[in-house]
Every structure is written in C-alpha cells, then in structure tokens.
Enzyme design. Structure first.
Site, PDB file in Angstrom:
ATOM      1  N   ASP A   6       0.869  -1.193   0.000  1.00 29.03           N
ATOM      2  CA  ASP A   6       0.000   0.000   0.000  1.00 29.03           C
ATOM      3  C   ASP A   6       0.899   1.234   0.000  1.00 29.03           C
ATOM      4  O   ASP A   6       2.087   1.159   0.308  1.00 29.03           O
ATOM      5  CB  ASP A   6      -0.901   0.007   1.245  1.00 29.03           C
ATOM      6  CG  ASP A   6      -1.819   1.230   1.270  1.00 29.03           C
ATOM      7  OD1 ASP A   6      -2.537   1.464   0.284  1.00 29.03           O
ATOM      8  OD2 ASP A   6      -1.802   1.992   2.267  1.00 29.03           O
ATOM      9  N   SER A   7       0.291   2.383  -0.311  1.00 33.04           N
ATOM     10  CA  SER A   7       1.056   3.630  -0.284  1.00 33.04           C
ATOM     11  C   SER A   7       1.480   3.984   1.148  1.00 33.04           C
ATOM     12  O   SER A   7       2.384   4.790   1.330  1.00 33.04           O
ATOM     13  CB  SER A   7       0.199   4.760  -0.845  1.00 33.04           C
ATOM     14  OG  SER A   7      -0.908   4.963   0.000  1.00 33.04           O
ATOM     15  N   TYR A  38      -0.714   8.464  -2.669  1.00 28.21           N
ATOM     16  CA  TYR A  38      -0.582   8.247  -4.107  1.00 28.21           C
ATOM     17  C   TYR A  38      -1.761   8.870  -4.869  1.00 28.21           C
ATOM     18  O   TYR A  38      -1.654   9.150  -6.059  1.00 28.21           O
ATOM     19  CB  TYR A  38      -0.617   6.745  -4.431  1.00 28.21           C
ATOM     20  CG  TYR A  38       0.643   5.952  -4.179  1.00 28.21           C
ATOM     21  CD1 TYR A  38       1.745   6.485  -3.518  1.00 28.21           C
ATOM     22  CD2 TYR A  38       0.730   4.630  -4.635  1.00 28.21           C
ATOM     23  CE1 TYR A  38       2.883   5.721  -3.312  1.00 28.21           C
ATOM     24  CE2 TYR A  38       1.871   3.876  -4.442  1.00 28.21           C
ATOM     25  CZ  TYR A  38       2.942   4.422  -3.769  1.00 28.21           C
ATOM     26  OH  TYR A  38       4.073   3.655  -3.568  1.00 28.21           O
ATOM     27  N   GLY A  39      -2.869   9.003  -4.166  1.00 30.33           N
ATOM     28  CA  GLY A  39      -4.156   9.289  -4.821  1.00 30.33           C
ATOM     29  C   GLY A  39      -4.253  10.560  -5.638  1.00 30.33           C
ATOM     30  O   GLY A  39      -5.107  10.675  -6.512  1.00 30.33           O
ATOM     31  N   CYS A  69      -4.228  -1.677  -1.973  1.00 29.72           N
ATOM     32  CA  CYS A  69      -4.354  -0.253  -2.263  1.00 29.72           C
ATOM     33  C   CYS A  69      -5.258  -0.127  -3.484  1.00 29.72           C
ATOM     34  O   CYS A  69      -4.973  -0.729  -4.533  1.00 29.72           O
ATOM     35  CB  CYS A  69      -2.958   0.300  -2.564  1.00 29.72           C
ATOM     36  SG  CYS A  69      -2.939   2.001  -3.144  1.00 29.72           S
ATOM     37  N   ASN A  70      -6.346   0.608  -3.337  1.00 33.11           N
ATOM     38  CA  ASN A  70      -7.276   0.763  -4.462  1.00 33.11           C
ATOM     39  C   ASN A  70      -6.688   1.613  -5.574  1.00 33.11           C
ATOM     40  O   ASN A  70      -6.967   1.398  -6.744  1.00 33.11           O
ATOM     41  CB  ASN A  70      -8.570   1.430  -3.986  1.00 33.11           C
ATOM     42  CG  ASN A  70      -9.423   0.493  -3.182  1.00 33.11           C
ATOM     43  OD1 ASN A  70     -10.264  -0.204  -3.716  1.00 33.11           O
ATOM     44  ND2 ASN A  70      -9.193   0.447  -1.874  1.00 33.11           N
ATOM     45  N   THR A  71      -5.884   2.597  -5.188  1.00 29.36           N
ATOM     46  CA  THR A  71      -5.308   3.499  -6.182  1.00 29.36           C
ATOM     47  C   THR A  71      -4.368   2.715  -7.102  1.00 29.36           C
ATOM     48  O   THR A  71      -4.487   2.779  -8.329  1.00 29.36           O
ATOM     49  CB  THR A  71      -4.551   4.646  -5.474  1.00 29.36           C
ATOM     50  OG1 THR A  71      -5.448   5.261  -4.547  1.00 29.36           O
ATOM     51  CG2 THR A  71      -4.052   5.673  -6.454  1.00 29.36           C
ATOM     52  N   GLU A 155      -3.203   9.196   7.767  1.00 28.11           N
ATOM     53  CA  GLU A 155      -1.758   8.959   7.925  1.00 28.11           C
ATOM     54  C   GLU A 155      -1.210   9.728   9.142  1.00 28.11           C
ATOM     55  O   GLU A 155      -0.268   9.294   9.785  1.00 28.11           O
ATOM     56  CB  GLU A 155      -0.990   9.353   6.649  1.00 28.11           C
ATOM     57  CG  GLU A 155      -1.154   8.385   5.479  1.00 28.11           C
ATOM     58  CD  GLU A 155      -0.290   7.121   5.564  1.00 28.11           C
ATOM     59  OE1 GLU A 155       0.818   7.171   6.106  1.00 28.11           O
ATOM     60  OE2 GLU A 155      -0.758   6.067   5.082  1.00 28.11           O
ATOM     61  N   CYS A 187     -10.985   2.872  -0.828  1.00 24.90           N
ATOM     62  CA  CYS A 187      -9.622   3.250  -0.451  1.00 24.90           C
ATOM     63  C   CYS A 187      -9.364   2.502   0.843  1.00 24.90           C
ATOM     64  O   CYS A 187     -10.194   2.556   1.764  1.00 24.90           O
ATOM     65  CB  CYS A 187      -9.518   4.759  -0.213  1.00 24.90           C
ATOM     66  SG  CYS A 187      -7.943   5.265   0.518  1.00 24.90           S
ATOM     67  N   THR A 188      -8.250   1.791   0.910  1.00 26.57           N
ATOM     68  CA  THR A 188      -8.026   0.931   2.078  1.00 26.57           C
ATOM     69  C   THR A 188      -7.750   1.727   3.359  1.00 26.57           C
ATOM     70  O   THR A 188      -7.768   1.159   4.442  1.00 26.57           O
ATOM     71  CB  THR A 188      -6.892  -0.075   1.810  1.00 26.57           C
ATOM     72  OG1 THR A 188      -5.730   0.648   1.364  1.00 26.57           O
ATOM     73  CG2 THR A 188      -7.295  -1.080   0.757  1.00 26.57           C
ATOM     74  N   HIS A 189      -7.505   3.016   3.223  1.00 30.09           N
ATOM     75  CA  HIS A 189      -7.374   3.842   4.433  1.00 30.09           C
ATOM     76  C   HIS A 189      -8.749   4.082   5.093  1.00 30.09           C
ATOM     77  O   HIS A 189      -8.825   4.257   6.309  1.00 30.09           O
ATOM     78  CB  HIS A 189      -6.785   5.218   4.088  1.00 30.09           C
ATOM     79  CG  HIS A 189      -5.299   5.235   3.877  1.00 30.09           C
ATOM     80  ND1 HIS A 189      -4.700   4.707   2.764  1.00 30.09           N
ATOM     81  CD2 HIS A 189      -4.294   5.740   4.647  1.00 30.09           C
ATOM     82  CE1 HIS A 189      -3.374   4.894   2.843  1.00 30.09           C
ATOM     83  NE2 HIS A 189      -3.113   5.514   3.986  1.00 30.09           N
TER      84      HIS A 189
HETATM   85  N1  DGL Z   1      -4.861   3.271   0.574  1.00 30.56           N
HETATM   86  C1  DGL Z   1      -4.803   3.615  -0.781  1.00 30.56           C
HETATM   87  C2  DGL Z   1      -6.022   3.290  -1.573  1.00 30.56           C
HETATM   88  O1  DGL Z   1      -6.633   2.284  -1.261  1.00 30.56           O
HETATM   89  C3  DGL Z   1      -3.989   4.793  -1.205  1.00 30.56           C
HETATM   90  C4  DGL Z   1      -4.364   6.124  -0.741  1.00 30.56           C
HETATM   91  C5  DGL Z   1      -3.373   7.163  -1.208  1.00 30.56           C
HETATM   92  O2  DGL Z   1      -2.184   6.925  -1.075  1.00 30.56           O
HETATM   93  O3  DGL Z   1      -3.798   8.195  -1.703  1.00 30.56           O
HETATM   94  O4  DGL Z   1      -6.381   3.953  -2.499  1.00 30.56           O
END
Ligand code: DGL
Length: 271
Positions: A6-7, A38-39, A69-71, A155, A187-189
């Site tokens: 993940d990011s 990353y998004g 990570c979805n992104t 974060e 988004c996994t966050h």
């Molecule tokens: N947790 C990530 C996701 O699922 C990345 C979020 C990010 O880095 O912007 O998209």
C-alpha cells in the site's frame, strides 16, 4: 508468503482481517509512507511507484503480491501484471488487487442497483469500480466521490478529530442525494473511519469494507487454486514482517495499536 503493498498504512485494514481469516500464512507488509498519498498523483507516477514495489518484492523472493491499495489496483495493476507476469513467470508468481473482489461483493449485495464509491482522486477518475461492476451487472448505477483530504488525516492519526468529520460530511453530501443502497469504501485507508461513514450515511446505506471482503474472497480463491496456494509459505510459527519507506518508529506505533499486536521490528527500506 503473501506480500501486501500500500502507499502507507491503509493496507493494514486488509492485513487485519487476513490475519484472522488466514492466520497460517507468512505475511510481509510494505507501506510506501514516504511517498503517500498516491491518490493525487499522475498515472505515470502511480505506475512507476507500483513497478518499484513489485520489483523490490520479487527481488526479496515473494511470489504472491496483493495490492492492498485501491489506487494502485485501479491505475497500475493491469500494467504490472502485463510487465512482470509474462510467459513462464505467470504460473510462478501472482499479483492480485482489491478492486475485483470488492466490485463483485457490491454487485452481489446491492438491493436497489445504486452503489456509491468513495476513493482517492486517481481511483475515482479511473472509473475502475464502475467498469468492473458494469461487467458483472450492467443494470447497476454507480456514483463516485473523491475524498482526497482523508488519507493525509488518517496517515497523521487525525481521523478521529472533529475536523476530519466535518470534511467527511462535505464529501458525502452529494452522495446523500443519490439514493444509494450501498457505499464502497474504495480506499483501504477509509475503513479506519468506517464508523464516521456509517453515522453520516445512515442505516439505509450498507458501508462495504474492502478488507473483510478481500480476506473472505482470497480464502475461497486459494481453495479453488491450489497451484497458487503452493506458492505461499506456511509455518508452525507464521512470520509477520513489516517494511516502510518512512520512519519505522511511527509505523510501528500505528500498526501495533491498529492490529493490537506486538511488532518486534519494522524495517526501513528504499524502493
Ligand atoms: N490506501 C490507498 C487506496 O486504497 C492509497 C491512498 C493514497 O495513497 O492516496 O487507495
């Protein structure tokens, strides 16, 4: 070993249910917190960072990588699969993502055929959930909403503060008018704010958490694909390794508290 990438710390929401559902495997977690989020980045950067993570993990001898990570799953998964799993490598290595299992779950569970998706700018702009859900059931309408400020709040460990709740409300307001029956936390966050999402969307909207869905689907996937199961190591005392590109102490503090477990070491790495 299954490696989760993940990011940053978001993929821990996938690791936690995996440790519960499939505790017998060895796990390695890689969070690129130094370059998170990353998004909001370009497709080119997300692909480049994902390539670096995949190369790093394959060099360490990992055979199965899960993009938690979805992104990265939305923007770069197909690209890295094509680049790194060509020909002979294909049966010896796997790169999986969170997108398809979650899209399947949403399509199966939607009662009125109206599904909301929240995610990063890159995930929403890619229309990845809409595309996957349409393949399963073209009757389902999806409504996307990018929530770019949530990842930095999470974060920083600020996601339980009132400031985060008020930003969340603003983001969700347009979705409240779409009469959706379920909401994908794309988004996994975001599952770290699951309660706030549920509170604001109300009882009539089912908030779908990607982690538990991915864990359940991975379990049945491995049962159906013994050839992949054989690529993943198991041991009597399964290993848990944690790697970050940023400060190990910060990562350790967060991960120990979120996973409710003691972590002996967090390794700092460069991708
Ligand atoms: N947790 C990530 C996701 O699922 C990345 C979020 C990010 O880095 O912007 O998209």
């Amino acid at each position: 070993m299954i490696a989760l990438f993940d990011s940053g710390i978001g993929g821990l929401t996938v690791l936690k249910p995996l440790l519960k559902e499939l505790p017998e495997y060895d796990y390695l977690y890689l969070g690129d917190s130094a370059r998170s989020p990353y998004g909001g980045r370009s497709e080119e950067s997300i692909k480049k960072f994902s390539e670096e993570a995949v190369e790093f993990l394959f060099d360490r001898g990992v055979k199965v990588i899960l993009f938690a990570c979805n992104t990265a799953s939305s923007v770069a998964l197909r690209h890295v699969q094509q680049k790194y799993l060509k020909g002979a490598d294909e049966k010896d290595r796997k790169i999986l993502g969170v997108l398809i299992p979650v899209a399947e779950e949403a399509a199966e569970k939607s009662k009125k055929g109206r599904v909301g998706v929240v995610g990063t700018k890159a995930t929403i702009a890619s229309n990845s959930y809409e595309t996957e859900i349409q393949k399963i059931n073209p009757e389902i309408s999806t409504y996307g909403q990018a929530c770019p400020l949530l990842v930095p709040f999470i974060e920083e460990g600020w996601h339980t503060k009132p400031e985060a709740a008020s930003i969340l409300k603003k983001y969700l307001r347009p979705l409240k008018t779409c009469n959706i029956d379920s909401l994908i936390l794309g988004c996994t966050h975001y599952p770290m704010m699951q309660k706030q999402f549920e509170r604001y969307m109300g009882k009539q909207v089912k908030v779908l958490d990607p982690g538990s869905t991915v864990a359940k689907k991975l379990k049945t996937y491995l049962e159906r694909h013994p050839e992949i199961e054989s690529l993943i190591s198991k041991s009597a005392k399964p290993k848990r390794q944690f790697l970050t590109t940023d400060d190990p102490a910060t990562f350790k503090r967060f991960a120990e508290s979120y996973l409710s477990m003691k972590i002996s070491k967090v390794e700092k790495v460069t991708l």
